[in-house]
Design an enzyme around this catalytic site. Sequence first.
Site, PDB file in Angstrom:
ATOM      1  CG  ASP A   1      -1.809   1.371   1.427  1.00 23.50           C
ATOM      2  OD1 ASP A   1      -2.311   1.520   0.468  1.00 23.50           O
ATOM      3  OD2 ASP A   1      -1.765   1.744   2.449  1.00 23.50           O
ATOM      4  CB  SER A   2       0.088   4.858  -0.438  1.00 23.06           C
ATOM      5  OG  SER A   2      -0.866   4.884   0.372  1.00 23.06           O
TER       6      SER A   2
ATOM      7  CB  CYS B   1      -3.171   0.739  -2.313  1.00 19.42           C
ATOM      8  SG  CYS B   1      -3.208   2.610  -2.766  1.00 19.42           S
TER       9      CYS B   1
ATOM     10  CD  GLU C   1       0.874   6.214   6.371  1.00 22.89           C
ATOM     11  OE1 GLU C   1       2.057   5.967   6.276  1.00 22.89           O
ATOM     12  OE2 GLU C   1       0.196   5.356   5.757  1.00 22.89           O
TER      13      GLU C   1
ATOM     14  CB  CYS D   1      -8.899   5.280   1.051  1.00 23.72           C
ATOM     15  SG  CYS D   1      -7.349   5.367   1.665  1.00 23.72           S
TER      16      CYS D   1
ATOM     17  CG  HIS E   1      -4.368   4.851   4.788  1.00 18.09           C
ATOM     18  ND1 HIS E   1      -4.107   4.446   3.641  1.00 18.09           N
ATOM     19  CD2 HIS E   1      -3.396   5.388   5.422  1.00 18.09           C
ATOM     20  CE1 HIS E   1      -2.750   4.429   3.486  1.00 18.09           C
ATOM     21  NE2 HIS E   1      -2.366   5.086   4.670  1.00 18.09           N
TER      22      HIS E   1
END
Length: 266
Positions: free
Chosen positions: A11-12, A74, A152, A184, A186
Amino acid sequence: MQKTGAIGVFDSGVGGLSVLRHIRQLLPNERLIYVADSGHVPYGDKSREYIEARSLTIARFLQQQGAEAIVIACNTASAAAAATLRNQFDMPIIAMEPAVKPAVAATRNGIVGVLATTGTLASARFAALLERYAGEVEIITQGCPGLVEQVEAGELAGAQTRALVGQYTRPLLARGADTLILGCTHYPFLAAVIADVAGGNVALVDTGAAVARHLQRRIQEELPSRKSAHATDEFFTSGDAGQASRIMSALWGADVVVKQLPQEFM
Ligand code: DGL
């Protein structure tokens, strides 16, 4: 360390752990390698070319580590790079997309809200998804700049996170959405705050569990004779390894040591 038999997941950043937890639950005997590209997060406002280049680099790393299948955990990278990875890697590449199909099936009043990155919402893949599954259902989209950064930073419930969640969720609720897509990877980590803002009558849907089931099917069908290695979780980041170890341990619910990606993959 055995260099075969693994499943690579990336993932990012840390968001893909919301998918990895479903994979771990469903496939307890697999060697899983996770890459958080936190040195390049967020993907949501980057060009398609940039995300494609990062995805190729990470896929090469995962292959070098013995991955025999790769999950793009992602939505943004799936939209930007799934086709290219499938072209360049001769292994199952599992991509993901916002849960439009399940949300269309779940809505009671025919109004669905989508929370996702601006990159996902602007992608041809998302347009095709709506074309295919929206039917008569009204789909309202909302880009959410800044939310990924909160996750994050491990800020899952603080004042700033709540303010952003409110800012992005309320317009969808005001228009009557009874189902919200967490588009998403996240955002499942913000589900408690989103549910709090949205109230008990609004359903939240994401595709983490479905992606894990899809992966299981693909490896059974396409790699029937493979032997999985010892069950281990290995974590890498292109960001700061110390910070990643702290944040990812909290999100994973167990102490994990996150290693730095080798320089040539940074
Ligand atoms: N986790 C991501 C997704 O599913 C990407 C977030 C980002 O880096 O913008 O879209």
